[in-house]
Design a protein around this motif. Structure first.
Motif, PDB file in Angstrom:
ATOM      1  N   GLU A 140      -4.493  -3.201 -13.769  1.00 15.69           N
ATOM      2  CA  GLU A 140      -3.998  -4.509 -13.369  1.00 15.69           C
ATOM      3  C   GLU A 140      -2.909  -4.945 -14.343  1.00 15.69           C
ATOM      4  O   GLU A 140      -3.025  -4.735 -15.547  1.00 15.69           O
ATOM      5  N   ALA A 141      -1.846  -5.526 -13.811  1.00 19.06           N
ATOM      6  CA  ALA A 141      -0.728  -6.001 -14.623  1.00 19.06           C
ATOM      7  C   ALA A 141      -0.410  -7.436 -14.215  1.00 19.06           C
ATOM      8  O   ALA A 141      -0.452  -7.766 -13.036  1.00 19.06           O
ATOM      9  N   ALA A 142      -0.085  -8.266 -15.191  1.00 15.04           N
ATOM     10  CA  ALA A 142       0.182  -9.669 -14.913  1.00 15.04           C
ATOM     11  C   ALA A 142       1.659  -9.967 -14.729  1.00 15.04           C
ATOM     12  O   ALA A 142       2.035 -11.121 -14.536  1.00 15.04           O
ATOM     13  N   ASP A 143       2.519  -8.947 -14.770  1.00 11.75           N
ATOM     14  CA  ASP A 143       3.935  -9.176 -14.546  1.00 11.75           C
ATOM     15  C   ASP A 143       4.582  -7.890 -14.042  1.00 11.75           C
ATOM     16  O   ASP A 143       4.028  -6.793 -14.181  1.00 11.75           O
ATOM     17  N   GLN A 144       5.753  -8.036 -13.442  1.00 11.87           N
ATOM     18  CA  GLN A 144       6.440  -6.922 -12.810  1.00 11.87           C
ATOM     19  C   GLN A 144       6.858  -5.855 -13.824  1.00 11.87           C
ATOM     20  O   GLN A 144       6.733  -4.656 -13.562  1.00 11.87           O
ATOM     21  N   ASP A 145       7.331  -6.274 -14.983  1.00  8.19           N
ATOM     22  CA  ASP A 145       7.812  -5.303 -15.963  1.00  8.19           C
ATOM     23  C   ASP A 145       6.691  -4.399 -16.460  1.00  8.19           C
ATOM     24  O   ASP A 145       6.888  -3.197 -16.655  1.00  8.19           O
ATOM     25  N   THR A 146       5.495  -4.972 -16.687  1.00 13.11           N
ATOM     26  CA  THR A 146       4.363  -4.154 -17.127  1.00 13.11           C
ATOM     27  C   THR A 146       3.977  -3.149 -16.051  1.00 13.11           C
ATOM     28  O   THR A 146       3.715  -1.970 -16.338  1.00 13.11           O
ATOM     29  N   ALA A 147       3.943  -3.607 -14.797  1.00 15.97           N
ATOM     30  CA  ALA A 147       3.614  -2.699 -13.699  1.00 15.97           C
ATOM     31  C   ALA A 147       4.622  -1.555 -13.624  1.00 15.97           C
ATOM     32  O   ALA A 147       4.248  -0.383 -13.451  1.00 15.97           O
ATOM     33  N   LEU A 148       5.907  -1.865 -13.775  1.00 13.53           N
ATOM     34  CA  LEU A 148       6.936  -0.823 -13.721  1.00 13.53           C
ATOM     35  C   LEU A 148       6.797   0.161 -14.876  1.00 13.53           C
ATOM     36  O   LEU A 148       7.015   1.368 -14.715  1.00 13.53           O
ATOM     37  N   GLY A 149       6.426  -0.329 -16.051  1.00 18.36           N
ATOM     38  CA  GLY A 149       6.224   0.564 -17.182  1.00 18.36           C
ATOM     39  C   GLY A 149       5.103   1.547 -16.943  1.00 18.36           C
ATOM     40  O   GLY A 149       5.213   2.740 -17.284  1.00 18.36           O
ATOM     41  N   LEU A 150       4.030   1.093 -16.332  1.00 18.35           N
ATOM     42  CA  LEU A 150       2.913   1.983 -16.016  1.00 18.35           C
ATOM     43  C   LEU A 150       3.316   3.017 -14.967  1.00 18.35           C
ATOM     44  O   LEU A 150       2.951   4.194 -15.053  1.00 18.35           O
ATOM     45  N   VAL A 151       4.079   2.571 -13.970  1.00 21.63           N
ATOM     46  CA  VAL A 151       4.554   3.491 -12.933  1.00 21.63           C
ATOM     47  C   VAL A 151       5.489   4.535 -13.544  1.00 21.63           C
ATOM     48  O   VAL A 151       5.365   5.737 -13.278  1.00 21.63           O
ATOM     49  N   ARG A 152       6.417   4.083 -14.349  1.00 20.98           N
ATOM     50  CA  ARG A 152       7.408   4.986 -14.943  1.00 20.98           C
ATOM     51  C   ARG A 152       6.744   6.094 -15.759  1.00 20.98           C
ATOM     52  O   ARG A 152       7.248   7.213 -15.837  1.00 20.98           O
ATOM     53  N   ASN A 153       5.609   5.780 -16.349  1.00 20.41           N
ATOM     54  CA  ASN A 153       4.917   6.756 -17.183  1.00 20.41           C
ATOM     55  C   ASN A 153       3.851   7.548 -16.426  1.00 20.41           C
ATOM     56  O   ASN A 153       2.990   8.181 -17.033  1.00 20.41           O
ATOM     57  N   GLY A 154       3.915   7.487 -15.096  1.00 22.38           N
ATOM     58  CA  GLY A 154       3.082   8.342 -14.274  1.00 22.38           C
ATOM     59  C   GLY A 154       1.621   7.961 -14.170  1.00 22.38           C
ATOM     60  O   GLY A 154       0.788   8.788 -13.791  1.00 22.38           O
TER      61      GLY A 154
END
Length: 308
Positions: A231-245
């Motif tokens: 779970e992520a509370a903001d878009q940037d955190t979610a994108l960071g998790l996605v970017r790192n697979g």
């Protein structure tokens, strides 16, 4: 019983501690504690249970809280009315905000409205109006609860709910897209269906956020049980998790198109996230709140009649 006593009581009750409550009303903790003790003597019962683990509302405190909120709201409205007679819009507007529907950083585009710009222009026109901007870890659900409780005058929300006691002025909608890392198996697709995503590991926002509620409903309607360990509370955190697979997610295209990321359309119309301004139906907005609502609707190219 004095309004100051009720103000301190509500602050401590909502913040969950005397220390945080005192910080909120900008008064020494000792003064807040003494004021609430005086209130308890006048009522003849304690309103807080004080224990080593912290404070909790007693039954009397729980019964008093909504009444105290109502009296404080009535006092604010009375002051606003008198101030308007004295000339010009005055008063304080308590507004709930969601960062994802304001302006993005330079070059990343605009979601629905540029809220800081709207507030800045409003301040120039109405300098005697002050703002209290609040966020919540509970997302739109938290703001809607605060409006019903009388703690907020209005809020920007992303919601697919139609709660009783709430009037929604629609501003627009944000389509959600499938977002994955460039090395993902679906990275070269031009569009995807929910069935294509059945076995994916998902990153999503906390429960209570409008986009989470909408996504959960869409997958449930398709008969798909999602795996959501992140779970992520903001878009940037979610994108960071996605970017790192670490998983995939559903996000707006605006702000998601970055290096190492693929943003792909989803073949579902029910993944357009509605954005609205929420107000209570059981009380009239102050003149200042009504003026701010009009400014927000103009910025979004909407009229005051667009309510649900």
């Amino acid at each position: 019983m004095e309004l100051r006593q009720l103000e301190y009581f509500v602050a401590v009750a909502e913040e969950g501690s005397f220390t945080k409550g005192a910080r909120r009303v900008r008064v020494a903790q000792s003064a807040v504690s003494a004021t609430i003790q005086k209130l308890e003597r006048e009522l003849g019962v304690p309103v807080f249970s004080r224990e080593a683990a912290g404070i909790t509302l007693t039954d009397a405190g729980m019964a008093l809280l909504p009444e105290a909120r109502g009296l404080l709201s009535a006092e604010r409205r009375a002051r606003d009315t008198v101030d308007q007679v004295r000339g010009g819009l005055r008063g304080t507007i308590r507004m709930g905000t969601l960062t994802s529907i304001a302006a993005r950083p330079a070059g990343r585009g605009l979601m629905v409205i540029d809220l800081p710009q709207v507030l800045g222009r409003f301040h120039v026109t109405h300098p005697l109006v002050t703002f209290q901007l609040r966020t919540t870890p509970r997302g739109s659900a938290g703001h809607l609860s605060s409006i019903l409780a009388g703690d907020l005058d209005l809020a920007l929300v992303c919601t697919v709910e139609r709660p009783d006691g709430i009037r929604l002025h629609q501003l627009g909608s944000i389509p959600l897209c499938f977002v994955c890392a460039r090395r993902h198996r679906l990275a070269d697709a031009t569009s995807v269906s929910l069935e294509d995503l059945a076995d994916e590991t998902f990153i999503d926002f906390p429960r209570g956020w409008g986009n989470r509620t909408m996504t959960d409903r869409a997958f449930a309607a398709a008969g798909i049980v999602r795996d959501v360990p992140f779970e992520a509370a903001d878009q940037d955190t979610a994108l960071g998790l996605v970017r790192n697979g670490l998983g995939v997610t559903l996000l707006p295209r605006v702000g998601s198109e970055e290096d190492g990321i693929r943003v792909i359309d989803v073949d579902r119309r029910d993944l357009d996230l509605p954005v609205a301004v929420a107000l209570p139906t059981d009380r009239q907005p102050s003149a200042a709140t009504a003026a701010l609502l009009a400014s927000i609707l103009r910025a979004a190219g909407r009229s005051a009649g667009g309510t649900v």
